[in-house]
Scaffold this active site. Structure first.
Site, PDB file in Angstrom:
ATOM      1  N   ARG A   1      40.750  39.477  43.186  1.00  0.00           N
ATOM      2  CA  ARG A   1      41.248  40.733  43.755  1.00  0.00           C
ATOM      3  C   ARG A   1      40.192  41.835  43.705  1.00  0.00           C
ATOM      4  NH1 ARG A   1      46.108  43.832  45.615  1.00  0.00           N
ATOM      5  NH2 ARG A   1      45.499  45.979  45.183  1.00  0.00           N
ATOM      6  N   GLU A   2      39.499  41.951  42.577  1.00  0.00           N
ATOM      7  CA  GLU A   2      38.613  43.086  42.360  1.00  0.00           C
ATOM      8  C   GLU A   2      37.220  42.922  42.953  1.00  0.00           C
ATOM      9  OE1 GLU A   2      39.732  46.225  40.291  1.00  0.00           O
ATOM     10  OE2 GLU A   2      41.063  45.220  41.715  1.00  0.00           O
ATOM     11  N   SER A   3      36.681  41.700  42.940  1.00  0.00           N
ATOM     12  CA  SER A   3      35.293  41.543  43.399  1.00  0.00           C
ATOM     13  C   SER A   3      35.068  40.324  44.285  1.00  0.00           C
ATOM     14  CB  SER A   3      34.357  41.455  42.189  1.00  0.00           C
ATOM     15  OG  SER A   3      34.519  40.219  41.502  1.00  0.00           O
TER      16      SER A   3
ATOM     17  N   ILE B   1      42.259  38.317  38.822  1.00  0.00           N
ATOM     18  CA  ILE B   1      41.699  39.673  38.784  1.00  0.00           C
ATOM     19  C   ILE B   1      40.312  39.681  39.408  1.00  0.00           C
ATOM     20  CG2 ILE B   1      40.896  41.535  37.277  1.00  0.00           C
ATOM     21  CD1 ILE B   1      43.123  40.772  35.327  1.00  0.00           C
TER      22      ILE B   1
END
Length: 212
Positions: free
Chosen positions: A104-106, A101
């Protein structure tokens, strides 16, 4: 004299037999970090197609594409490995899923500006929406990771309650989808077969192989 020798021989044999067990019932095994997958299924057995392929991302999609991006983010995420494992075990979530996560996110925080995305709407390594979740702690802190991972577990449990007949893998995938887009958007198994979920599972498998 012979009976005494036989007696002690039997005692030694029994002791050796007991010693052949890896651990007694009163002891807990010391699990290798790569074996820990939390309470929500073993990601290494879950099917995924990886990141969605379209006309603009033919070369950087599928499982290979997901793994490529995960590997690119590995250097940025590696310093948080111990923290990720601590938070994962606290919430009984596979650390590799948390790492995926974050990737993917940051991209491991490498694209953030003081912890915020370019629009100033999402905060932290796991990018919590400020209006929906009200992020707490510093963007790369244990407090933030614990809050975000706690939200993920809440979403997984909500999916378990909403769809009790679903499989363990579907519950995890549903929780991931709800973490990103909300529970209301999920009505059928096809709703959790999306780019975010498939990409996360593929990246998580990569990070699991990196001992997360």
């Amino acid at each position: 004299m012979l009976s005494s020798v036989v007696f002690w021989g039997l005692i030694a044999l029994i002791g050796t037999s007991r010693g052949s067990y890896p651990f007694s019932h009163s002891m807990k095994p010391h699990l290798h970090p790569r074996l820990y997958h939390g309470c929500y299924g073993d990601i290494m057995t879950m099917k995924t197609s990886g990141a969605t392929c379209d006309a603009n991302s033919v070369m950087n999609c599928g499982i290979r594409g997901s793994e490529m991006f995960a590997e690119m983010d590995l250097r940025a995420i590696k310093p948080y490995q111990t923290l990720i494992k601590e938070v994962g075990q606290r919430h009984c979530v596979d650390p590799a899923v948390i790492a995926a996560i974050i990737s993917r996110e940051s991209h491991g925080g490498s694209v953030l500006q003081d912890g915020w995305d370019h629009r100033g709407l999402k905060f932290g390594l796991m990018q919590l929406d400020k209006q929906t979740y009200h992020p707490v702690g510093a963007w790369d802190s244990k407090e933030h990771l614990s809050q975000a991972t706690g939200i993920l577990t809440e979403r997984i449990k909500a999916i378990q309650k909403k769809f009790p007949t679903w499989s363990v893998a579907q519950h995890l995938k549903g929780g991931l989808s709800a973490f990103k887009s909300g529970i209301e958007a999920i009505a059928t198994p096809s709703d959790i077969d999306n780019d975010f979920v498939n990409d996360i599972i593929a990246r998580a498998k990569f990070y699991k192989r990196q001992s997360f």
